[in-house]
Enzyme design. Sequence first.
Site, short mmCIF file in Angstrom:
data_model
loop_
_atom_site.label_atom_id
_atom_site.label_comp_id
_atom_site.label_asym_id
_atom_site.label_seq_id
_atom_site.Cartn_x
_atom_site.Cartn_y
_atom_site.Cartn_z
N CYS A 2 85.38 -24.06 92.09
CA CYS A 2 85.08 -22.87 92.63
C CYS A 2 84.27 -21.74 91.97
O CYS A 2 84.05 -22.09 90.71
CB CYS A 2 86.45 -21.93 93.48
SG CYS A 2 87.59 -22.98 94.23
N ARG A 16 83.85 -15.09 96.65
CA ARG A 16 84.15 -16.43 95.83
C ARG A 16 83.74 -17.45 96.91
O ARG A 16 83.69 -17.32 98.13
CB ARG A 16 85.44 -16.62 95.58
CG ARG A 16 86.59 -16.55 96.82
CD ARG A 16 86.97 -18.15 97.46
NE ARG A 16 87.35 -19.05 96.47
CZ ARG A 16 88.62 -19.07 95.77
NH1 ARG A 16 89.69 -18.30 96.55
NH2 ARG A 16 89.07 -19.91 94.93
N ASN A 79 90.81 -22.82 90.62
CA ASN A 79 91.45 -23.92 90.15
C ASN A 79 91.28 -24.02 88.71
O ASN A 79 90.22 -23.79 88.16
CB ASN A 79 90.79 -25.40 90.66
CG ASN A 79 91.65 -26.44 90.64
OD1 ASN A 79 92.99 -26.19 90.47
ND2 ASN A 79 91.16 -27.69 90.62
#
Length: 324
Positions: A2, A16, A79
């Site tokens: 991400c 994001r 993550n």
Amino acid sequence: MCMAATYGKKDHFFGRNLDYEVSYGQKVVVTPRDYEFRYRNGILDRGHYAIIGMAMVSDGYPLYFDAMNDKGLGIAGLNFPGNAVYNDRIKDKDNIASFEFIPWVLGRCKDVGEAKRLVAHTNITNETFSKDLPSSPLHWMIADKNGSIVVEQTKSGMKVYDNHVGVMTNNPKFPYHMYNLANYMGLTSKAQDNRMCPDVELAHYSRGMGAIGLPGDLSSTSRFVRAVFTKMNSVADGNDDSELTQFFHIMDSVKQVRGCCDLGHGKYEMTQYTSCCDLDNGIYYYRTYDNSQICGVDMHHVNLDTEKLKEFVLVNGQHILMQN
């Protein structure tokens, strides 16, 4: 994998890309001020700041991926496998499960300064939401109108880093990403002078040669560099929505296209959605993989002084305007 970023001078945006191989049925969810968060440490919290963001709702609980509050503070969890370490409860700390971290910060803090002080006393625990929803290894980027920080809890403890570039991706740890930027200090949006052999006439055979060496692969280290370069050189034209539009273009520079990141067994990582939080006005914008149109939800058009969540199903399917 991400990416999160801030952008804007006149306006202030934070958002994001969520890159994953499957969708979790996420929705835009508004948590009003009187919704009761029942934290695993026993705290019952009502009268907190209102929150809007992307979440999966399970058993009436909003599991936020990214969000902002009505004071203009935003946060996104990305993550961080192999580095994130969640602990047992620690005495004299605010023990908060990882899935509780976003509402814990947004419910209590109006800016990055307050978030820093809260996080310094917080221990992220290894408690899971349920047996079917185990904890995800995460680190977090927190941003307001004036700056941002990165929060990482690793085996060496809780770390909070000032984020002077306003960009975050995944592994390795945040200090490495900043250290690695030194390898790309020579990149520029302008055509460079011939410094290698100035006595030899070399021609610029293309536009964009100042960016030669900019990494183009999909690794988190390369995406970090590419996002920083794109953000730092991005110029909005000054129109009302130019910075909003530019934010989505910046995020496009590192988005994952289905098929390019093969995970095996017919699974491919892809950018499930891109979000953009308008920190000034409380509007949550998003685009999905299958819908390039920018959609928005204004939290101030919702009753924020109630106890019931308000959910907005994502607008999917490509919206094409045919001109005759």
